[in-house]
Scaffold this motif. Structure first.
Motif, PDB file in Angstrom:
ATOM      1  N   ASP A  36      50.882 -73.261  -0.867  1.00 45.20           N
ATOM      2  CA  ASP A  36      51.575 -73.744   0.334  1.00 45.20           C
ATOM      3  C   ASP A  36      52.559 -72.706   0.862  1.00 45.20           C
ATOM      4  OD1 ASP A  36      50.191 -76.118   0.129  1.00 45.20           O
ATOM      5  OD2 ASP A  36      51.867 -77.246  -0.734  1.00 45.20           O
ATOM      6  N   ILE A  37      53.336 -72.124  -0.044  1.00 46.80           N
ATOM      7  CA  ILE A  37      54.343 -71.146   0.375  1.00 46.80           C
ATOM      8  C   ILE A  37      53.662 -69.883   0.903  1.00 46.80           C
ATOM      9  CG2 ILE A  37      56.303 -69.736  -0.366  1.00 46.80           C
ATOM     10  CD1 ILE A  37      56.860 -71.930  -2.482  1.00 46.80           C
ATOM     11  N   THR A  38      52.558 -69.474   0.271  1.00 50.84           N
ATOM     12  CA  THR A  38      51.830 -68.293   0.748  1.00 50.84           C
ATOM     13  C   THR A  38      51.338 -68.518   2.171  1.00 50.84           C
ATOM     14  OG1 THR A  38      51.165 -67.720  -1.510  1.00 50.84           O
ATOM     15  CG2 THR A  38      49.919 -66.699   0.281  1.00 50.84           C
ATOM     16  N   GLN A  39      50.830 -69.703   2.444  1.00 51.29           N
ATOM     17  CA  GLN A  39      50.393 -70.013   3.797  1.00 51.29           C
ATOM     18  C   GLN A  39      51.577 -69.961   4.769  1.00 51.29           C
ATOM     19  OE1 GLN A  39      48.195 -73.692   3.635  1.00 51.29           O
ATOM     20  NE2 GLN A  39      46.625 -72.793   2.327  1.00 51.29           N
ATOM     21  N   GLU A  40      52.712 -70.475   4.335  1.00 48.91           N
ATOM     22  CA  GLU A  40      53.918 -70.422   5.170  1.00 48.91           C
ATOM     23  C   GLU A  40      54.330 -68.972   5.425  1.00 48.91           C
ATOM     24  OE1 GLU A  40      57.241 -71.402   7.423  1.00 48.91           O
ATOM     25  OE2 GLU A  40      55.567 -72.676   6.838  1.00 48.91           O
ATOM     26  N   VAL A  41      54.234 -68.134   4.393  1.00 54.84           N
ATOM     27  CA  VAL A  41      54.578 -66.717   4.558  1.00 54.84           C
ATOM     28  C   VAL A  41      53.696 -66.093   5.635  1.00 54.84           C
ATOM     29  CG1 VAL A  41      54.433 -64.435   3.456  1.00 54.84           C
ATOM     30  CG2 VAL A  41      55.506 -66.353   2.242  1.00 54.84           C
ATOM     31  N   PHE A  42      52.396 -66.337   5.568  1.00 58.56           N
ATOM     32  CA  PHE A  42      51.509 -65.705   6.533  1.00 58.56           C
ATOM     33  C   PHE A  42      51.642 -66.308   7.931  1.00 58.56           C
ATOM     34  CE2 PHE A  42      49.989 -63.598   2.850  1.00 58.56           C
ATOM     35  CZ  PHE A  42      49.678 -62.336   3.337  1.00 58.56           C
ATOM     36  N   ILE A  43      52.053 -67.545   8.022  1.00 59.99           N
ATOM     37  CA  ILE A  43      52.375 -68.105   9.338  1.00 59.99           C
ATOM     38  C   ILE A  43      53.570 -67.346   9.919  1.00 59.99           C
ATOM     39  CG2 ILE A  43      53.361 -70.131  10.509  1.00 59.99           C
ATOM     40  CD1 ILE A  43      51.567 -71.842   8.598  1.00 59.99           C
ATOM     41  N   ILE A  65      59.520 -61.065   3.703  1.00 63.02           N
ATOM     42  CA  ILE A  65      59.318 -62.405   4.268  1.00 63.02           C
ATOM     43  C   ILE A  65      59.013 -63.391   3.142  1.00 63.02           C
ATOM     44  CG2 ILE A  65      57.795 -63.823   5.721  1.00 63.02           C
ATOM     45  CD1 ILE A  65      57.569 -61.329   7.593  1.00 63.02           C
ATOM     46  N   ALA A  66      58.156 -62.998   2.214  1.00 65.33           N
ATOM     47  CA  ALA A  66      57.806 -63.867   1.085  1.00 65.33           C
ATOM     48  C   ALA A  66      59.046 -64.213   0.261  1.00 65.33           C
ATOM     49  CB  ALA A  66      56.750 -63.199   0.215  1.00 65.33           C
ATOM     50  N   LYS A  67      59.888 -63.215   0.038  1.00 65.42           N
ATOM     51  CA  LYS A  67      61.121 -63.453  -0.723  1.00 65.42           C
ATOM     52  C   LYS A  67      61.976 -64.501  -0.021  1.00 65.42           C
ATOM     53  CE  LYS A  67      64.815 -61.291  -0.007  1.00 65.42           C
ATOM     54  NZ  LYS A  67      66.007 -60.495   0.176  1.00 65.42           N
TER      55      LYS A  67
END
Length: 188
Positions: A36-43, A65-67
């Motif tokens: 879920d968080i990875t998808q949010e990062v790429f959004i 951004i991921a951090k």
């Protein structure tokens, strides 16, 4: 990166998605949350891509951004557990006697438990430097700190890990699993 906007997006996803997922998985400790968080990062990457100015490498920019997304999640949910019990899932099993394999797994579990107890800034440095093999410079850029701070925090994190393992040995009768105290798979 040349080509259409869609090609750039596809290239970024193909190139960095797995590395970002691994970073987040080790940070949050749960596959579903990491996905879920990875998808949010790429959004967020896609939304910010038109503003990317090239001052830092794209990898560093994406990991920054991921951090921030991971820290936001951490604050929002106030995770009690940051890393999963599957810290070294990608390390291939070694052939050998069942007792040796068991002791190695037990030692890895002990190390995972110790890393779980590290302050957030030390966990981040350990994950980026040891698990993602980021350079000191990349780690500093991702975390938004100086290279000297990365070196100091990494060294302190290793010392804390060693101290906590020693304390666990004393509580457990003076031995770690297989009698090993060295954390050889975390490089200094």
């Amino acid at each position: 990166m040349h080509g259409s906007y869609e090609e750039r997006i596809l290239h970024l996803c193909e190139t960095y998605y797995e590395a970002v997922y691994r970073f987040l998985y080790h940070f949050v400790g749960n596959r579903c949350d990491a996905e879920d968080i990875t998808q949010e990062v790429f959004i967020r990457v896609l939304e910010a891509l038109p503003r990317y100015d090239g001052r830092v490498q794209i990898k560093t920019w994406i990991f920054s951004i991921a951090k921030h997304v991971a820290i936001d999640q951490y604050r929002r949910k106030k995770f009690r557990r940051i890393l999963s019990t599957i810290w070294f899932n990608d390390i291939p099993a070694t052939d050998g006697l069942p007792e040796v394999v068991f002791l190695e797994k037990e030692r890895d579990q002990q190390l995972r438990n110790v890393i779980l107890k590290l302050p957030q800034k030390y966990r981040m440095v350990i994950i980026l430097r040891s698990m993602e093999a980021c350079s000191v410079k990349e780690t500093a850029e991702i975390l938004g700190v100086s290279e000297a701070k990365v070196k100091v925090d990494y060294h302190r994190a290793l010392k804390l890990i060693q101290k906590k393992i020693s304390e666990a040995e004393e509580e457990g009768g003076g031995k770690t699993c297989a009698g090993k105290t060295k954390i050889s798979y975390i490089k200094e």
